[in-house]
Write a protein that holds these residues in place. Structure first.
Motif, PDB file in Angstrom:
ATOM      1  N   GLN A 534     -15.636  -6.834 -39.844  1.00  0.00           N
ATOM      2  CA  GLN A 534     -14.905  -7.170 -38.749  1.00  0.00           C
ATOM      3  C   GLN A 534     -15.532  -6.853 -37.190  1.00  0.00           C
ATOM      4  N   CYS A 535     -15.757  -5.530 -37.439  1.00  0.00           N
ATOM      5  CA  CYS A 535     -16.121  -4.575 -36.157  1.00  0.00           C
ATOM      6  C   CYS A 535     -17.487  -4.950 -35.846  1.00  0.00           C
ATOM      7  N   MET A 536     -18.445  -5.336 -36.932  1.00  0.00           N
ATOM      8  CA  MET A 536     -19.718  -5.335 -36.818  1.00  0.00           C
ATOM      9  C   MET A 536     -19.680  -7.058 -35.954  1.00  0.00           C
ATOM     10  N   LYS A 554     -21.680 -12.144 -52.574  1.00  0.00           N
ATOM     11  CA  LYS A 554     -21.632 -11.554 -53.902  1.00  0.00           C
ATOM     12  C   LYS A 554     -20.549 -12.094 -54.720  1.00  0.00           C
ATOM     13  N   LEU A 555     -20.698 -12.239 -56.028  1.00  0.00           N
ATOM     14  CA  LEU A 555     -19.844 -13.007 -56.826  1.00  0.00           C
ATOM     15  C   LEU A 555     -18.530 -12.038 -57.176  1.00  0.00           C
ATOM     16  N   PHE A 556     -18.760 -11.046 -57.560  1.00  0.00           N
ATOM     17  CA  PHE A 556     -17.763 -10.114 -57.687  1.00  0.00           C
ATOM     18  C   PHE A 556     -17.182  -9.285 -56.610  1.00  0.00           C
ATOM     19  N   ALA A 557     -17.448  -9.640 -55.484  1.00  0.00           N
ATOM     20  CA  ALA A 557     -16.880  -8.683 -54.302  1.00  0.00           C
ATOM     21  C   ALA A 557     -15.487  -9.192 -54.000  1.00  0.00           C
ATOM     22  N   PRO A 558     -14.715  -8.117 -53.430  1.00  0.00           N
ATOM     23  CA  PRO A 558     -13.169  -8.385 -53.196  1.00  0.00           C
ATOM     24  C   PRO A 558     -13.010  -9.708 -52.260  1.00  0.00           C
ATOM     25  N   ARG A 559     -11.830 -10.322 -52.418  1.00  0.00           N
ATOM     26  CA  ARG A 559     -11.866 -11.530 -51.884  1.00  0.00           C
ATOM     27  C   ARG A 559     -11.651 -11.174 -50.209  1.00  0.00           C
ATOM     28  N   THR A 560     -10.955 -10.208 -49.905  1.00  0.00           N
ATOM     29  CA  THR A 560     -10.579  -9.886 -48.583  1.00  0.00           C
ATOM     30  C   THR A 560     -11.983  -9.500 -47.850  1.00  0.00           C
ATOM     31  N   LEU A 561     -12.852  -8.864 -48.505  1.00  0.00           N
ATOM     32  CA  LEU A 561     -14.091  -8.348 -48.032  1.00  0.00           C
ATOM     33  C   LEU A 561     -15.085  -9.513 -47.601  1.00  0.00           C
ATOM     34  N   LYS A 562     -14.888 -10.272 -48.676  1.00  0.00           N
ATOM     35  CA  LYS A 562     -15.801 -11.736 -48.374  1.00  0.00           C
ATOM     36  C   LYS A 562     -15.107 -12.511 -47.368  1.00  0.00           C
ATOM     37  N   LEU A 563     -14.015 -12.381 -47.134  1.00  0.00           N
ATOM     38  CA  LEU A 563     -13.306 -13.294 -45.854  1.00  0.00           C
ATOM     39  C   LEU A 563     -13.943 -12.520 -44.489  1.00  0.00           C
ATOM     40  N   ARG A 566     -17.090 -13.134 -43.788  1.00  0.00           N
ATOM     41  CA  ARG A 566     -17.341 -14.679 -43.342  1.00  0.00           C
ATOM     42  C   ARG A 566     -17.039 -14.768 -41.911  1.00  0.00           C
ATOM     43  N   GLU A 567     -15.883 -14.178 -41.517  1.00  0.00           N
ATOM     44  CA  GLU A 567     -15.319 -14.313 -40.341  1.00  0.00           C
ATOM     45  C   GLU A 567     -16.428 -13.352 -39.334  1.00  0.00           C
ATOM     46  N   ALA A 568     -16.819 -12.443 -39.630  1.00  0.00           N
ATOM     47  CA  ALA A 568     -17.770 -11.570 -38.830  1.00  0.00           C
ATOM     48  C   ALA A 568     -19.053 -12.475 -38.645  1.00  0.00           C
ATOM     49  N   ALA A 573     -22.730 -15.896 -35.244  1.00  0.00           N
ATOM     50  CA  ALA A 573     -23.127 -17.127 -34.714  1.00  0.00           C
ATOM     51  C   ALA A 573     -22.218 -18.326 -34.712  1.00  0.00           C
ATOM     52  N   PRO A 574     -21.637 -18.396 -33.907  1.00  0.00           N
ATOM     53  CA  PRO A 574     -20.535 -19.439 -33.615  1.00  0.00           C
ATOM     54  C   PRO A 574     -20.967 -20.792 -33.747  1.00  0.00           C
TER      55      PRO A 574
END
Lengths: 576, 449
Positions: A534-536, A554-563, A566-568, A573-574
């Protein structure tokens, strides 16, 4: 013993037949009771019921003696015995152990208890006797003097003249002999009919004579005073006036005013003393001031200081004396008294009367006062009187507490000279003070003390670190990035780590971006990793995109991390 | 035996008798009574006693508080007698005796028995048992048999002399001031003066050959005592005030300004102002004793309010009380070389300064105690006679008409009678008071004779 007649009342018969006791018997009874009393004094305090009891019995025995003999009880005092007539009442094996010793040594030969002697008087006398034995008489008194001053009505002493020879040794005996000879000479000279030739006094001029008399009695003497004008209208002192004088004297004996009067005395004597006498006077003054302070006699102290200041203003020669005396107020012992009293307002009023020079020592008092309000008031007073406080405050900043920061504030903000004070407070040993001062810092303080603040980012105390971080962030101090990056390399708890990461994101810059990327790669904890992501995004580092994308894919990355990634990425690149 | 002879004997025979008794007692403590040395000493003692007892019923060798007396008269001792006096004290204290009395009809056997008894009892558990021994005309007593009976006037004079001597000694030698000792002497003086108050004022009128701190202090003490008595204070307060007066100027008499020195008003004044400082330095020690501090404060207040000081401070009443007798004494007996004022002139001057320098109430009290013509004033009467004022009239209206002892008749003839000027038919009156130094008469002598 005759048998009792039946049917007759017992008491009248007994009293009718009771023989009158012989004087020796009642004397022995007095002796017995007296022994008992003197013995009881050794175990019981005055006023104890056991003592009251034996005193009562002695009083009764004395009354009985009076009734039987119709004479006074005459106790003959000897070195080791006490006699009543021929009857030995008290006998000791050696004079040193004898109860009569203190009386005998003072030349008391006889003690007379007159008929009508009251119990109160008797017990007061015996209490005095006991105290003499215990050598507990008041200072300046011997037994007989004390007895005389009490003015007993029914107890008399027959006292022989005994030379005072408490000082042993040949020298004292020699002095006594010399004094006795002088006394004899003076006695003879006094009773001589003719004068000793002192009539041949030098003639001096009339004016000079008057001037000498004036100087002698410190009163102006005019020639017309000496002119004879017949008997003046002389009125004796009336009884009312005498009573008024007596009342005046009684009032003065009140010990409360003695210290104040003593201080005036020292003040007056300082004007005429020599250098070698000054230390003794200053010693007295110190003791008197300490007495007044400990008794909380602020009004008296204020009066004296005001008076002394008036004197010193009227006569410049007295200024050093004033300085010397008032400085004593801020000496260690007295200062403690001033600091510990609850009446700080009066203390401040008193200090307000002191001259600037004397107040120099008040800086120590500043740190000894218990209440911050008083410290603040004193500090304001000192500043008003031009006493430099900065150096002292800097040196002893460790003695200040959180509440002191309020009154310190104007000092801190007084200009560039006050920088060391803020610096000292930032280095205060108590974290709570460090936190408080950090919270009070303004933009310009942050600029001035940047280096110190950056160091505080590594402060051992968490609160200090977080407060510093908040401050630096508030003011956007980019220089904090370096220390923050270093902090990231150390072991930090989760919350702090997140705060540091966020701070790096807020501060920005290539170094921060690199540090965040590294942290993202290195971090194992999912939540922290997500926070880094997020900070990045917040930082807007384009070089982080591949990293974020890779993780988001990544397929097996935790969902929160992937989320979070994606937000970052969305933030990066808005428009994309 | 009259007082004078006793005193002479005490000085002549006393030391020898004491030495011989001690020699005998020393000898028997080492040797047998029949030893040649003891016999020789005993013989000498016998011979001396034979002479001393001629025409006498007894001779008493006494030792009270370590000071030897002969028949109640104090012996005049030199340094050489000191050791003997100490030995005598040691022997007598051991026996708990204060006196050895040698009666008429004394023979050598009695002396021998006495020495044997001493030898016998000396080492026993109860040496005081010797007091019960029958030793013929020799008696050991634990109380004095003869006490010199003094008249109240003599007692007062003696204690006054003691007060002066003690105070002067303290001032001159700078020894520590033992207040209890002074208190005791003052007590005796106060006790002896009940009913003789006017004589007590007279005591202060004795002439002084030099600046004498002893006499000044004693005079102020006595006058203050009388004022305190007139005020009806308790005995303790009376003595306290008198002690204030006694020690109010311990610096007087140690003045470094000699009479020959050129007069300098400022230095004289400074000396007077330094008086309380000297007193303080002598009396006060830390921690401060409140009684002594009070005394020093009173001594200082006694000089206030000084007209030359810039600021007036409140002063204590004790100080105001002392100021009047102190000034009166200094005006009548100032330090040499100038003569003093006659007492009534001094009193007039003080009265004129009442309200500014002195408290008017205290001045009135003082005049009520000392009289307008203070006791002991030398006065010239309207008939040309010279007299000494004897007392203070109780009626203030008759203040200028006291009782006067005429000591010189109209034609400078010898006279000795008392006139009461207050009597209605008395035509004589006082026309002038005289400075006693002019006539070279010791005025109080006539009060005390």
């Amino acid at each position: 013993m005759p048998a009792l007649a039946i049917g007759k009342p017992l008491a009248p018969a007994a009293s009718a037949t009771a023989p009158t006791p012989r004087p020796e018997e009642v004397a022995a009874e007095v002796g017995h009771a007296l022994n008992k009393v003197l013995g009881t004094y050794r175990f019981y305090a005055e006023g104890h019921s056991a003592l009251e009891d034996v005193l009562q019995r002695l009083s009764e025995a004395v009354r009985r003696y009076h009734d039987v003999t119709s004479e006074a009880v005459v106790l003959h005092v000897r070195a080791s015995t006490l006699l009543l007539g021929e009857v030995v009442l008290v006998e000791a094996t050696s004079p040193k152990d004898s109860v009569t010793r203190p009386l005998f040594l003072e030349g008391v030969q006889e003690i007379l208890f007159q008929p009508g002697l009251e119990l109160a008087e008797l017990s007061a006398f015996l209490g005095m006797w006991h105290r003499a034995q215990q050598r507990a008489l008041p200072a300046e008194y011997d037994f007989y003097t004390w007895f005389w001053e009490q003015g007993f009505e029914d107890i008399e002493l027959v006292v022989a003249e005994v030379p005072t020879t408490t000082d042993a040794g040949a020298e004292s005996a020699q002095t006594e002999a010399l004094l006795s000879e002088r006394e004899e000479q003076l006695f003879t000279a006094l009773t001589r009919r003719q004068g000793t030739g002192s009539g041949q006094r030098l003639a001096v001029g009339h004016d000079e004579w008057l001037a000498r008399l004036e100087a002698e009695v410190l009163a102006p003497v005019h020639a017309e005073d000496l002119k004879r004008t017949g008997a003046p209208a002389f009125t004796g002192a009336s009884e009312a006036e005498v009573a008024e004088l007596r009342a005046l004297l009684e009032r003065e004996r009140n010990p409360d005013g003695l210290h104040e009067r003593g201080l005036w005395l020292v003040w007056a004597l300082l004007a005429v003393c020599r250098d070698e006498e000054r230390p003794a006077l200053m010693g007295w003054a110190e003791e008197l001031l300490a007495g007044l302070v400990s008794a909380g006699r602020w009004t008296a102290l204020t009066h004296v200081v005001q008076g002394m200041t008036r004197d010193a203003r009227a006569m410049s020669a007295r200024a050093p004396d004033l300085h010397a005396v008032t400085r004593l107020l801020l000496r260690e012992g007295i200062r403690t008294g001033l600091a510990q009293t609850s009446e700080q307002a009066q203390v401040l009023e008193l200090l307000g009367l002191l001259q600037r020079d004397a107040l120099q020592g008040a800086t120590d008092l500043l740190f000894e006062m218990t209440s911050s309000e008083s410290r603040g008031a004193l500090a304001r007073l000192l500043l008003r009187r031009g006493i430099p406080l900065m150096n002292v405050l800097v040196t002893r900043a460790a003695s200040l507490n959180v509440r002191d920061l309020e009154w310190v504030r104007p000092l801190r903000e007084s200009g560039p000279d006050a920088q060391p004070l803020t610096a000292a407070l930032l280095g205060h040993p108590q974290p709570v003070v460090r936190v408080a001062i950090i919270a009070r810092l303004e933009k310009r303080d942050v600029d001035r003390h940047r280096a110190l603040l950056l160091k505080l980012l590594a402060d051992p105390n968490t609160d200090v670190r977080s407060e510093t971080l908040a401050l630096l962030l508030r003011h956007g101090v980019e220089g904090a990035v370096g220390p923050l990056v270093t902090r990231l390399e150390t072991r930090l708890d989760r919350r702090e780590r997140m705060a540091v990461v966020r701070a790096l994101a807020d501060l920005g810059g290539p170094v921060a971006a690199t540090a965040l990327r590294q942290a993202f790669e290195r971090e194992q904890d999912t939540e922290l990793k997500a926070h880094c992501a997020q900070c990045m995004g917040i930082l807007g580092d384009p070089r982080a995109r591949p990293l974020l994308e890779a993780t988001a894919r990544k397929l097996f990355a935790p969902r929160t991390l992937k989320l979070a990634c994606r937000e970052a990425l969305a933030l990066l690149a808005p428009g994309a | 035996m009259d007082g004078e002879t006793t005193r002479e004997d005490a000085n002549r025979v006393g030391p020898r008798l004491m030495a011989l008794v001690v020699r005998c007692l020393n000898a028997v403590s080492l040797h047998d009574v029949d030893n040649a040395g003891v016999k020789e000493a005993l013989e000498e003692l016998g011979a001396l006693l034979d002479t001393a007892l001629r025409g006498q019923t007894s001779v008493e060798l006494q030792c009270v508080g370590g000071i030897p007396f002969l028949s109640g008269a104090r012996m005049k001792l030199g340094d050489e007698h000191l050791e003997t006096a100490v030995s005598l004290r040691r022997y007598l204290e051991h026996f708990q005796a204060q006196e050895i009395s040698f009666g008429a009809g004394l023979r050598r056997e009695h002396l021998r028995t006495f020495l044997v008894a001493c030898q016998k009892h000396r080492r026993t558990q109860k040496p005081q048992a010797i007091l019960q021994e029958k030793l013929g005309p020799i008696r050991l007593r634990d109380v004095l048999s003869s006490t010199t009976v003094l008249t109240p006037r003599e007692v007062m004079l003696r204690y006054y002399a003691r007060l002066v001597v003690l105070l002067k000694h303290v001032i001159d030698t700078r020894t520590p001031v033992r207040i209890e000792r002074f208190r005791r002497v003052l007590l005796r003086l106060a006790d002896a003066s009940v009913g003789h108050e006017s004589l007590l004022v007279g005591l202060t009128r004795f002439r002084r050959a030099q600046v004498d701190g002893g006499q000044h202090g004693a005079a102020v003490a006595v006058l203050t005592l009388l004022m305190a008595r007139r005020m009806g204070l308790s005995r303790a307060q009376q003595l306290d005030l008198a002690l204030n007066g006694l020690f109010h100027d311990l610096g007087r008499g140690t003045t470094p300004l000699s009479p020959e020195q050129e007069f300098d008003r400022a230095s004289h004044e400074l000396l007077a102002r330094r008086g309380p400082l000297q007193t303080g330095l002598r009396l006060l020690q830390r921690p401060l004793d409140s009684q002594r501090l009070e005394r020093v404060v009173a001594a200082h207040d006694c000089l206030q309010p000084a007209w030359s000081g810039p600021v007036q401070h409140p002063i204590g009443f004790a100080g105001r009380l002392l100021a009047v007798p102190c000034a009166f004494d200094l005006l009548t007996f100032p330090s040499p070389p100038h003569p003093g004022l006659p007492p009534d002139t001094a009193l007039r001057l003080i009265t004129h300064r009442a309200g500014t320098r002195f408290d008017p109430r205290v001045v009135r009290l003082f005049t009520a105690v000392a009289g307008f013509y203070p006791v002991g004033t030398l006065v010239r009467l309207s008939g040309g006679q010279l007299g000494v004022v004897m007392d203070v009239p109780t009626d203030a209206a008759l203040a200028a008409r006291p009782r006067v002892r005429v000591i010189q008749g109209a034609g400078k003839t010898k006279a000795d009678y008392v006139v009461d000027l207050a009597e209605p038919q008395q035509r004589l009156s006082i026309i002038a008071s005289l400075d006693s130094t002019e006539s070279d008469l010791n005025v109080p002598h006539f009060l005390f004779s």
